[in-house]
Design an enzyme around this catalytic site. Structure first.
Site, PDB file in Angstrom:
ATOM      1  N   GLY A  12       0.574  -1.366   0.202  1.00 20.07           N
ATOM      2  CA  GLY A  12      -0.514  -0.008  -0.204  1.00 20.07           C
ATOM      3  C   GLY A  12       1.024   1.765  -0.010  1.00 20.07           C
ATOM      4  O   GLY A  12       1.991   0.979  -0.215  1.00 20.07           O
ATOM      5  N   CYS A 128      -2.688  11.416  10.460  1.00 17.52           N
ATOM      6  CA  CYS A 128      -2.152  11.536   9.214  1.00 17.52           C
ATOM      7  C   CYS A 128      -2.030  13.517   9.906  1.00 17.52           C
ATOM      8  O   CYS A 128      -0.656  14.213  10.390  1.00 17.52           O
ATOM      9  CB  CYS A 128      -1.559  12.046   7.852  1.00 17.52           C
ATOM     10  SG  CYS A 128      -3.255  11.400   7.013  1.00 17.52           S
ATOM     11  N   LYS A 207     -11.641  12.740  13.953  1.00 21.61           N
ATOM     12  CA  LYS A 207     -10.670  11.340  14.403  1.00 21.61           C
ATOM     13  C   LYS A 207      -9.244  12.995  14.932  1.00 21.61           C
ATOM     14  O   LYS A 207      -8.719  12.860  16.131  1.00 21.61           O
ATOM     15  CB  LYS A 207      -9.205  11.006  13.404  1.00 21.61           C
ATOM     16  CG  LYS A 207      -9.999  10.187  13.205  1.00 21.61           C
ATOM     17  CD  LYS A 207      -9.752   9.288  11.933  1.00 21.61           C
ATOM     18  CE  LYS A 207     -10.189   8.253  10.933  1.00 21.61           C
ATOM     19  NZ  LYS A 207     -10.362   7.890   9.642  1.00 21.61           N
ATOM     20  N   HIS A 236      -0.555  17.076   3.244  1.00 21.05           N
ATOM     21  CA  HIS A 236      -1.560  18.131   3.842  1.00 21.05           C
ATOM     22  C   HIS A 236      -0.938  19.083   4.200  1.00 21.05           C
ATOM     23  O   HIS A 236      -0.169  19.299   5.176  1.00 21.05           O
ATOM     24  CB  HIS A 236      -1.887  17.159   4.945  1.00 21.05           C
ATOM     25  CG  HIS A 236      -2.425  16.079   4.801  1.00 21.05           C
ATOM     26  ND1 HIS A 236      -2.885  15.192   3.737  1.00 21.05           N
ATOM     27  CD2 HIS A 236      -2.555  14.530   6.097  1.00 21.05           C
ATOM     28  CE1 HIS A 236      -3.366  13.694   3.427  1.00 21.05           C
ATOM     29  NE2 HIS A 236      -3.513  13.981   5.111  1.00 21.05           N
TER      30      HIS A 236
HETATM   31  N1  LIG Z   1      -2.064   7.172   3.425  1.00 22.87           N
HETATM   32  C1  LIG Z   1      -2.366   7.950   4.447  1.00 22.87           C
HETATM   33  O1  LIG Z   1      -1.960   9.207   4.470  1.00 22.87           O
HETATM   34  C2  LIG Z   1      -2.094   7.769   5.650  1.00 22.87           C
HETATM   35  C3  LIG Z   1      -1.649   7.834   7.174  1.00 22.87           C
HETATM   36  C4  LIG Z   1      -2.411   7.824   8.277  1.00 22.87           C
HETATM   37  C5  LIG Z   1      -2.601   6.208   8.207  1.00 22.87           C
HETATM   38  N2  LIG Z   1      -2.592   5.688   7.366  1.00 22.87           N
HETATM   39  C6  LIG Z   1      -3.734   4.164   7.818  1.00 22.87           C
HETATM   40  O2  LIG Z   1      -3.159   3.225   6.793  1.00 22.87           O
HETATM   41  C7  LIG Z   1      -3.372   2.120   6.603  1.00 22.87           C
HETATM   42  C8  LIG Z   1      -3.276   1.828   5.306  1.00 22.87           C
HETATM   43  O3  LIG Z   1      -3.524   3.192   4.717  1.00 22.87           O
HETATM   44  P1  LIG Z   1      -2.746   3.204   2.617  1.00 22.87           P
HETATM   45  O4  LIG Z   1      -3.536   4.909   2.451  1.00 22.87           O
HETATM   46  O5  LIG Z   1      -1.635   2.796   2.963  1.00 22.87           O
HETATM   47  O6  LIG Z   1      -3.303   2.939   1.625  1.00 22.87           O
HETATM   48  P2  LIG Z   1      -3.989   1.513   0.468  1.00 22.87           P
HETATM   49  O7  LIG Z   1      -2.881   2.538  -0.134  1.00 22.87           O
HETATM   50  O8  LIG Z   1      -4.665   0.446   0.001  1.00 22.87           O
HETATM   51  O9  LIG Z   1      -3.289  -0.378   1.301  1.00 22.87           O
HETATM   52  C9  LIG Z   1      -3.203  -0.546   1.728  1.00 22.87           C
HETATM   53  C10 LIG Z   1      -2.684  -1.742   1.972  1.00 22.87           C
HETATM   54  O10 LIG Z   1      -3.323  -3.018   3.030  1.00 22.87           O
HETATM   55  C11 LIG Z   1      -3.303  -4.061   2.229  1.00 22.87           C
HETATM   56  N3  LIG Z   1      -4.266  -5.056   2.847  1.00 22.87           N
HETATM   57  C12 LIG Z   1      -5.705  -4.963   2.846  1.00 22.87           C
HETATM   58  N4  LIG Z   1      -6.445  -5.625   2.835  1.00 22.87           N
HETATM   59  C13 LIG Z   1      -5.832  -6.642   3.767  1.00 22.87           C
HETATM   60  C14 LIG Z   1      -5.824  -8.126   4.324  1.00 22.87           C
HETATM   61  N5  LIG Z   1      -7.113  -8.779   4.169  1.00 22.87           N
HETATM   62  N6  LIG Z   1      -4.526  -8.660   5.149  1.00 22.87           N
HETATM   63  C15 LIG Z   1      -3.396  -8.048   4.049  1.00 22.87           C
HETATM   64  N7  LIG Z   1      -3.176  -7.102   4.177  1.00 22.87           N
HETATM   65  C16 LIG Z   1      -4.469  -6.485   3.567  1.00 22.87           C
HETATM   66  C17 LIG Z   1      -3.357  -4.001   0.680  1.00 22.87           C
HETATM   67  O11 LIG Z   1      -2.445  -5.088   0.227  1.00 22.87           O
HETATM   68  P3  LIG Z   1      -2.870  -5.182  -1.068  1.00 22.87           P
HETATM   69  O12 LIG Z   1      -2.240  -4.445  -1.859  1.00 22.87           O
HETATM   70  O13 LIG Z   1      -2.345  -6.408  -1.462  1.00 22.87           O
HETATM   71  O14 LIG Z   1      -4.906  -5.467  -1.509  1.00 22.87           O
HETATM   72  C18 LIG Z   1      -2.459  -2.947   0.844  1.00 22.87           C
HETATM   73  O15 LIG Z   1      -1.199  -3.209   0.821  1.00 22.87           O
HETATM   74  C19 LIG Z   1      -5.095   2.450   6.459  1.00 22.87           C
HETATM   75  O16 LIG Z   1      -5.497   1.724   8.256  1.00 22.87           O
HETATM   76  C20 LIG Z   1      -4.426   4.040   6.680  1.00 22.87           C
HETATM   77  O17 LIG Z   1      -6.076   4.564   7.325  1.00 22.87           O
HETATM   78  C21 LIG Z   1      -2.583   6.057   6.157  1.00 22.87           C
END
Ligand SMILES: NC(=O)c1ccc[n+]([C@@H]2O[C@H](COP(=O)([O-])OP(=O)(O)OC[C@H]3O[C@@H](n4cnc5c(N)ncnc54)[C@H](OP(=O)(O)O)[C@@H]3O)[C@@H](O)[C@H]2O)c1
Length: 331
Positions: A12, A128, A207, A236
């Site tokens: 991700g 974030c 949040k 952001h």
């Molecule tokens: N983006 C930000 O700035 C940010 C900041 C703080 C916190 N977060 C948090 O971090 C988390 C990920 O965000 P992201 O932006 O990186 O999302 P993303 O790009 O959609 O990535 C999601 C990741 O989770 C994996 N995943 C989904 N379902 C899964 C499962 N059942 N088992 C194992 N792996 C699984 C996906 O794998 P696949 O590739 O195989 O689908 C991918 O690696 C979220 O909880 C989000 O709220 C994000």
């Protein structure tokens, strides 16, 4: 001493930056366990010049990592964090699943690393937009006592994951067929982050309220927020109005921020110097500028914050927590 590290959500947006930061920080990794959903199992990831194969979560559990850094959504974390803990791991969780639980520390190391104890097994990484806000506010609160906060965010599409970035990229090529957001995001602004809740705010807005209160140790802090998603990558932005108990001189505020850990002051309007996502992208600091007193209230400061949400807003903060655990021998 080296550690077995599971990076859950390794494919991700956050997970990929996590791997980069573990390398940049030269984190002592004996074995990497990259984990993703079933569709990614078997993919190869290069880490510290070596190829590692993406695994499913059950296989990762069997490997009993020392630290498991989760970035795979709240539902996943609720189910799997306790299972990893049972296997002896410490979980650092990027999702919202555990952040407001009383017995789970919610940590921004510059602000409240001392809230982590040797027996904590799940440590929550804040949202974030909360992280960059409290990094800038905590040193000001220390000297001026924060009373009320009004925050409008300008949040990058990278804060919503891979699918959101795909939507923006597709729209820029003229393809509007697949929506991740409820509306077009290119050439648009969405005053909408996460689901709407009963009080009229969104989950993303709540949040900011609840997490900043918990991290700053101010359960009654008056916070009001508007989250806006903008067609931007890289970081952001936040327009902040902070009312303090004490009066201040803006020059002193600048000095405090300039000396604060993880803050870079960019405040020279006459030279067009102020924080911007284009500049913050790829950097770990929180950039602060446009400092000015409110026109009608001597104790109120207006300012502008920008930070790379994938780095300090997520991955860097998590790796810094992991470093703290190691340096304090909590692992
Ligand atoms: N983006 C930000 O700035 C940010 C900041 C703080 C916190 N977060 C948090 O971090 C988390 C990920 O965000 P992201 O932006 O990186 O999302 P993303 O790009 O959609 O990535 C999601 C990741 O989770 C994996 N995943 C989904 N379902 C899964 C499962 N059942 N088992 C194992 N792996 C699984 C996906 O794998 P696949 O590739 O195989 O689908 C991918 O690696 C979220 O909880 C989000 O709220 C994000």
């Amino acid at each position: 001493m080296k550690y077995k590290i599971a990076v859950v959500g390794a494919t991700g947006l956050v997970g990929q930056v996590m791997l980069k930061i573990l390398e940049e920080y030269n984190f002592p990794v004996s074995e990497l366990i990259p984990v993703a959903s079933s569709k990614s199992i078997g993919k190869k990831i290069v880490f510290f010049h070596k190829e590692w194969e993406v695994q499913g979560v059950e296989r990762a559990l069997e490997k009993r990592p020392d630290i498991a850094i989760f970035s795979a959504g709240a539902e996943f974390s609720k189910t799997y964090a306790p299972k990893f803990v049972k296997q002896g791991s410490v979980v650092i969780d990027n999702s919202s699943a555990w952040r407001l639980e009383n017995d789970v520390p919610l940590i921004v190391p510059e602000v409240n690393a001392d809230h982590i104890g040797p027996t904590d097994k799940i440590i929550a990484n804040p949202n974030c937009s909360t992280i960059q806000l409290v990094v800038a506010l905590a040193p000001l609160h220390q000297s001026l006592s924060l009373n009320r906060l009004i925050v409008a965010t300008y949040q990058s599409v990278t804060g919503s994951g891979v699918k959101a970035v795909e939507q923006l990229d597709n729209e820029r090529k003229g393809d509007y067929s697949v929506l991740f957001y409820p509306h077009q995001i290119d050439l648009n602004l969405l005053p909408h982050g996460g689901d709407f809740v009963e009080n009229g705010y969104t989950k993303e807005e709540m949040k900011l309220v609840n997490e900043s209160r918990k991290i700053l140790g101010l359960p009654d802090l008056k916070v009001t927020t508007t989250v806006v998603r903008v067609p931007v990558k890289g970081g952001h932005g936040e327009a902040v109005t902070a009312e303090f108990e004490k009066d201040f001189d803006v020059r002193d505020v600048r000095d405090v921020l300039a000396m604060s850990k993880s803050v870079t002051l960019q405040d020279n309007p006459s030279q067009n110097v102020y924080p911007m996502p284009r500049y913050a992208e790829g950097k770990d600091d929180v950039f602060v500028g446009r400092l000015r007193k409110d026109l009608f209230n001597e104790k109120t400061l207006n300012f502008w914050i920008v930070s790379d949400n994938l780095r300090k807003g997520a991955a860097t903060n998590a790796v810094q927590i992991a470093e703290y655990l190691i340096s304090n021998k909590f692992i």
